[in-house]
Design a protein around this motif. Structure first.
Motif, PDB file in Angstrom:
ATOM      1  N   LEU A 147     115.377   9.766  66.335  1.00 29.41           N
ATOM      2  CA  LEU A 147     114.793   9.534  65.013  1.00 29.41           C
ATOM      3  C   LEU A 147     115.441   8.315  64.348  1.00 29.41           C
ATOM      4  CD1 LEU A 147     113.214  10.297  62.430  1.00 29.41           C
ATOM      5  CD2 LEU A 147     115.031  11.957  61.912  1.00 29.41           C
ATOM      6  N   ILE A 148     114.596   7.344  63.994  1.00 30.24           N
ATOM      7  CA  ILE A 148     115.079   6.200  63.209  1.00 30.24           C
ATOM      8  C   ILE A 148     114.443   6.308  61.826  1.00 30.24           C
ATOM      9  CG2 ILE A 148     115.252   3.692  63.018  1.00 30.24           C
ATOM     10  CD1 ILE A 148     114.979   3.524  66.054  1.00 30.24           C
ATOM     11  N   LYS A 149     115.256   6.628  60.822  1.00 30.17           N
ATOM     12  CA  LYS A 149     114.759   6.659  59.442  1.00 30.17           C
ATOM     13  C   LYS A 149     114.669   5.222  58.976  1.00 30.17           C
ATOM     14  CE  LYS A 149     116.368  11.288  58.335  1.00 30.17           C
ATOM     15  NZ  LYS A 149     117.038  12.163  57.375  1.00 30.17           N
ATOM     16  N   THR A 150     113.456   4.791  58.683  1.00 29.46           N
ATOM     17  CA  THR A 150     113.193   3.379  58.421  1.00 29.46           C
ATOM     18  C   THR A 150     112.714   3.204  56.986  1.00 29.46           C
ATOM     19  OG1 THR A 150     112.600   3.107  60.739  1.00 29.46           O
ATOM     20  CG2 THR A 150     111.889   1.378  59.232  1.00 29.46           C
ATOM     21  N   LYS A 151     113.443   2.371  56.227  1.00 28.93           N
ATOM     22  CA  LYS A 151     113.104   2.164  54.822  1.00 28.93           C
ATOM     23  C   LYS A 151     112.196   0.958  54.678  1.00 28.93           C
ATOM     24  CE  LYS A 151     115.151   2.042  50.320  1.00 28.93           C
ATOM     25  NZ  LYS A 151     116.011   1.145  49.607  1.00 28.93           N
ATOM     26  N   LYS A 152     111.089   1.144  53.967  1.00 23.42           N
ATOM     27  CA  LYS A 152     110.145   0.047  53.736  1.00 23.42           C
ATOM     28  C   LYS A 152     109.456   0.271  52.403  1.00 23.42           C
ATOM     29  CE  LYS A 152     107.591  -3.472  55.312  1.00 23.42           C
ATOM     30  NZ  LYS A 152     108.133  -4.775  55.657  1.00 23.42           N
ATOM     31  N   TYR A 210     120.604  11.129  63.287  1.00 19.06           N
ATOM     32  CA  TYR A 210     119.554  10.116  63.143  1.00 19.06           C
ATOM     33  C   TYR A 210     120.164   8.724  63.062  1.00 19.06           C
ATOM     34  CZ  TYR A 210     120.776   9.950  58.136  1.00 19.06           C
ATOM     35  OH  TYR A 210     121.445   9.806  56.951  1.00 19.06           O
ATOM     36  N   PHE A 211     119.293   7.740  63.172  1.00 19.10           N
ATOM     37  CA  PHE A 211     119.682   6.332  63.014  1.00 19.10           C
ATOM     38  C   PHE A 211     118.989   5.813  61.755  1.00 19.10           C
ATOM     39  CE2 PHE A 211     119.688   7.571  67.381  1.00 19.10           C
ATOM     40  CZ  PHE A 211     120.842   7.023  67.896  1.00 19.10           C
ATOM     41  N   TYR A 212     119.469   4.711  61.241  1.00 24.70           N
ATOM     42  CA  TYR A 212     118.886   4.175  60.000  1.00 24.70           C
ATOM     43  C   TYR A 212     118.555   2.706  60.189  1.00 24.70           C
ATOM     44  CZ  TYR A 212     118.637   2.561  55.130  1.00 24.70           C
ATOM     45  OH  TYR A 212     118.250   1.983  53.944  1.00 24.70           O
ATOM     46  N   LYS A 213     117.424   2.332  59.585  1.00 29.47           N
ATOM     47  CA  LYS A 213     117.033   0.914  59.593  1.00 29.47           C
ATOM     48  C   LYS A 213     116.461   0.577  58.228  1.00 29.47           C
ATOM     49  CE  LYS A 213     113.202  -1.015  61.799  1.00 29.47           C
ATOM     50  NZ  LYS A 213     112.478  -1.396  63.020  1.00 29.47           N
ATOM     51  N   ASN A 214     116.997  -0.424  57.596  1.00 29.22           N
ATOM     52  CA  ASN A 214     116.446  -0.898  56.333  1.00 29.22           C
ATOM     53  C   ASN A 214     115.532  -2.074  56.663  1.00 29.22           C
ATOM     54  OD1 ASN A 214     115.879  -1.898  53.781  1.00 29.22           O
ATOM     55  ND2 ASN A 214     117.910  -1.320  52.995  1.00 29.22           N
ATOM     56  N   ALA A 215     114.234  -1.846  56.603  1.00 34.32           N
ATOM     57  CA  ALA A 215     113.280  -2.894  56.964  1.00 34.32           C
ATOM     58  C   ALA A 215     112.997  -3.825  55.787  1.00 34.32           C
ATOM     59  CB  ALA A 215     111.985  -2.256  57.454  1.00 34.32           C
ATOM     60  N   ASP A 216     113.517  -3.463  54.615  1.00 32.44           N
ATOM     61  CA  ASP A 216     113.270  -4.255  53.403  1.00 32.44           C
ATOM     62  C   ASP A 216     114.370  -5.257  53.106  1.00 32.44           C
ATOM     63  OD1 ASP A 216     110.912  -3.316  52.355  1.00 32.44           O
ATOM     64  OD2 ASP A 216     111.865  -1.635  51.332  1.00 32.44           O
ATOM     65  N   ALA A 217     115.604  -4.830  53.358  1.00 28.78           N
ATOM     66  CA  ALA A 217     116.717  -5.554  52.748  1.00 28.78           C
ATOM     67  C   ALA A 217     117.906  -5.684  53.685  1.00 28.78           C
ATOM     68  CB  ALA A 217     117.170  -4.810  51.484  1.00 28.78           C
ATOM     69  N   ASP A 218     118.562  -6.856  53.615  1.00 25.99           N
ATOM     70  CA  ASP A 218     119.897  -6.965  54.197  1.00 25.99           C
ATOM     71  C   ASP A 218     120.787  -6.016  53.404  1.00 25.99           C
ATOM     72  OD1 ASP A 218     118.706  -9.211  55.396  1.00 25.99           O
ATOM     73  OD2 ASP A 218     120.560 -10.368  55.315  1.00 25.99           O
ATOM     74  N   GLU A 219     121.792  -5.452  54.053  1.00 17.67           N
ATOM     75  CA  GLU A 219     122.710  -4.585  53.316  1.00 17.67           C
ATOM     76  C   GLU A 219     124.114  -5.171  53.344  1.00 17.67           C
ATOM     77  OE1 GLU A 219     122.439  -0.485  54.505  1.00 17.67           O
ATOM     78  OE2 GLU A 219     120.425  -0.323  53.638  1.00 17.67           O
ATOM     79  N   LEU A 220     124.732  -5.156  52.173  1.00 25.61           N
ATOM     80  CA  LEU A 220     126.142  -5.532  52.054  1.00 25.61           C
ATOM     81  C   LEU A 220     126.850  -4.256  51.623  1.00 25.61           C
ATOM     82  CD1 LEU A 220     128.223  -7.967  51.837  1.00 25.61           C
ATOM     83  CD2 LEU A 220     127.769  -7.878  49.401  1.00 25.61           C
ATOM     84  N   ILE A 221     127.665  -3.715  52.514  1.00 20.09           N
ATOM     85  CA  ILE A 221     128.353  -2.457  52.199  1.00 20.09           C
ATOM     86  C   ILE A 221     129.825  -2.781  51.985  1.00 20.09           C
ATOM     87  CG2 ILE A 221     128.915  -0.129  52.991  1.00 20.09           C
ATOM     88  CD1 ILE A 221     126.410  -0.142  54.686  1.00 20.09           C
ATOM     89  N   PHE A 222     130.298  -2.561  50.754  1.00 18.36           N
ATOM     90  CA  PHE A 222     131.717  -2.794  50.461  1.00 18.36           C
ATOM     91  C   PHE A 222     132.438  -1.450  50.538  1.00 18.36           C
ATOM     92  CE2 PHE A 222     135.332  -2.846  47.562  1.00 18.36           C
ATOM     93  CZ  PHE A 222     136.054  -3.894  48.109  1.00 18.36           C
TER      94      PHE A 222
END
Ligand code: FE2
Length: 385
Positions: A217-222, A114-126
């Motif tokens: 499939l794009i799992k999209t967070k909202k 699957y693919f992922y999309k965060n529609a709510d937030a920029d993500e900073l991944i350290f």
């Protein structure tokens, strides 16, 4: 805000006819995270990015709040977060407010299906441990130990890890993550006194165009829900793009520390900012060089902000019992400072090898049930030992 970049094929003029070899038009998409009023990119797809074929039942992924209000120093053992196979399942929010969610994750496997999309937030991944490739509709970014990956909200991505042992600190930001304004010229160039500059920013490369039809499939967070949305075409079907809105990487090892004759305040470590919080990098550096300087920090009352320190590596001069991946939270309202003996011990020291990430939020953070599961009890009394 990253600077203008272009990759792949784009038409000479925006919003004009741009045709495939077979004569059909490419599908143009304007991508921005703040309507039409801020930085944006234009992407050219083989197929419109709108072709949904089915949707799944949404899943609630809202963090479970255990303590909404509190006034106590807290310490969490970040590496006690258990590894999990799936990237999205592995993400465990520990400290949250309306501006950001601070998340720990130990994913083991690639996001293959699957693919992922965060529609709510920029993500900073350290990236604390692990390496791999971030694949996006803008191209690929290789990452490794010490990298910050900045992913604007709405970016469709997949993470591919090189190994199973990965430890991530993730900040979801409900406003755009930007370079600190104090380091930018009026037109957005990083100035001479900035601890990093454009050369340190790693942009997407190797744009792979997948002109594929099927079920993607794009799992999209909202708003705390995860929606499974299936599309007719591969989301990475872009032949070219240009603009100022795209994911990038910056390594903490490229942050050039600002030092002085006496102790420098935390803002010299600032690396990113967003609405109501900042992110700072504490990196190996020479200590203060005044003959009577005290390298350890002074006690301070951060009345207006919660301070979160995430320990990465090296020795930490101001604290005892520090472990890798530890998170200490010093809430606004009560002062904190070096542990007993740390001030005297620091005198005469020439340098530090500490590596840490700090997140200062201007509104209080709440603790989740996961945070309580990994908490070091009694930390609040550790200054009186
Ligand atoms: Fe502090």
């Amino acid at each position: 805000m990253p600077h203008y970049h272009t990759l792949g094929k784009i038409p000479h003029k925006r919003h004009t006819q741009f045709r495939k070899p077979d004569g059909n038009l490419y599908a143009e998409q304007l991508f921005s995270t703040e309507g039409f009023s801020n930085d944006y990119s234009l992407l050219y797809h083989n197929h419109p990015p709108t072709q949904i074929i089915r949707t799944d039942k949404p899943v609630n992924v809202q963090p479970e709040i255990a303590e909404e209000k509190m006034l106590q120093h807290r310490s969490l053992e970040g590496f006690k977060i258990p590894p999990e196979k799936d990237f999205l399942h592995s993400r465990k929010p520990v400290l949250v407010n309306n501006d950001c969610h601070i998340i720990l994750a130990a994913p083991q496997l690639n996001m293959g299906s699957y693919f992922y999309k965060n529609a709510d937030a920029d993500e900073l991944i350290f990236i604390h441990e692990g390496s791999g490739v971030l694949q996006t509709m803008y191209g690929e970014i290789n990452f490794g130990y010490g990298d910050y990956l900045v992913i604007p909200r709405g970016t469709i991505y997949q993470i591919h890890f090189s190994e199973t042992n990965n430890r991530l600190l993730i900040v979801e930001s409900f406003s755009p993550i930007r370079y600190p304004k104090k380091y930018l010229s009026p037109y957005g160039q990083l100035l001479e006194h900035s601890p990093y500059c454009e050369r340190d920013i790693r942009v997407p490369k190797n744009l792979q165009t997948h002109d594929e039809t099927g079920d993607f499939l794009i799992k999209t967070k909202k708003k705390g829900m995860l929606y499974g949305i299936h599309y007719l075409h591969h989301p990475f079907d872009v032949v070219g793009w240009d603009g100022c809105c795209y994911p990038y990487a910056f390594s903490i090892h490229d942050f050039e520390p600002i030092t002085g004759r006496v102790h420098q305040p935390p803002p010299v470590h600032q690396t990113f900012e967003a609405h109501n919080f900042v992110v700072c990098s504490f990196v190996p550096r020479l200590f203060d060089y005044h003959p009577e300087s005290i390298p350890a920090p002074y006690n301070h009352s951060n009345i207006d902000s919660d301070e979160v320190l995430y320990y990465v590596d090296g020795d930490f001069m101001s604290r005892k019992h520090v472990t890798r991946g530890m998170i200490n939270l010093h809430p606004g309202g009560i002062p904190h400072g070096p542990h007993p003996g740390a001030v005297q011990k620091s005198i005469g020291a020439k340098q530090t090898n500490e590596l840490a990430v700090m997140i200062d939020t201007f509104h209080p953070l709440q603790l989740t049930t996961t945070a309580l599961e990994i908490e070091n009890e009694g930390y609040v009394m550790s200054w009186a030992e």
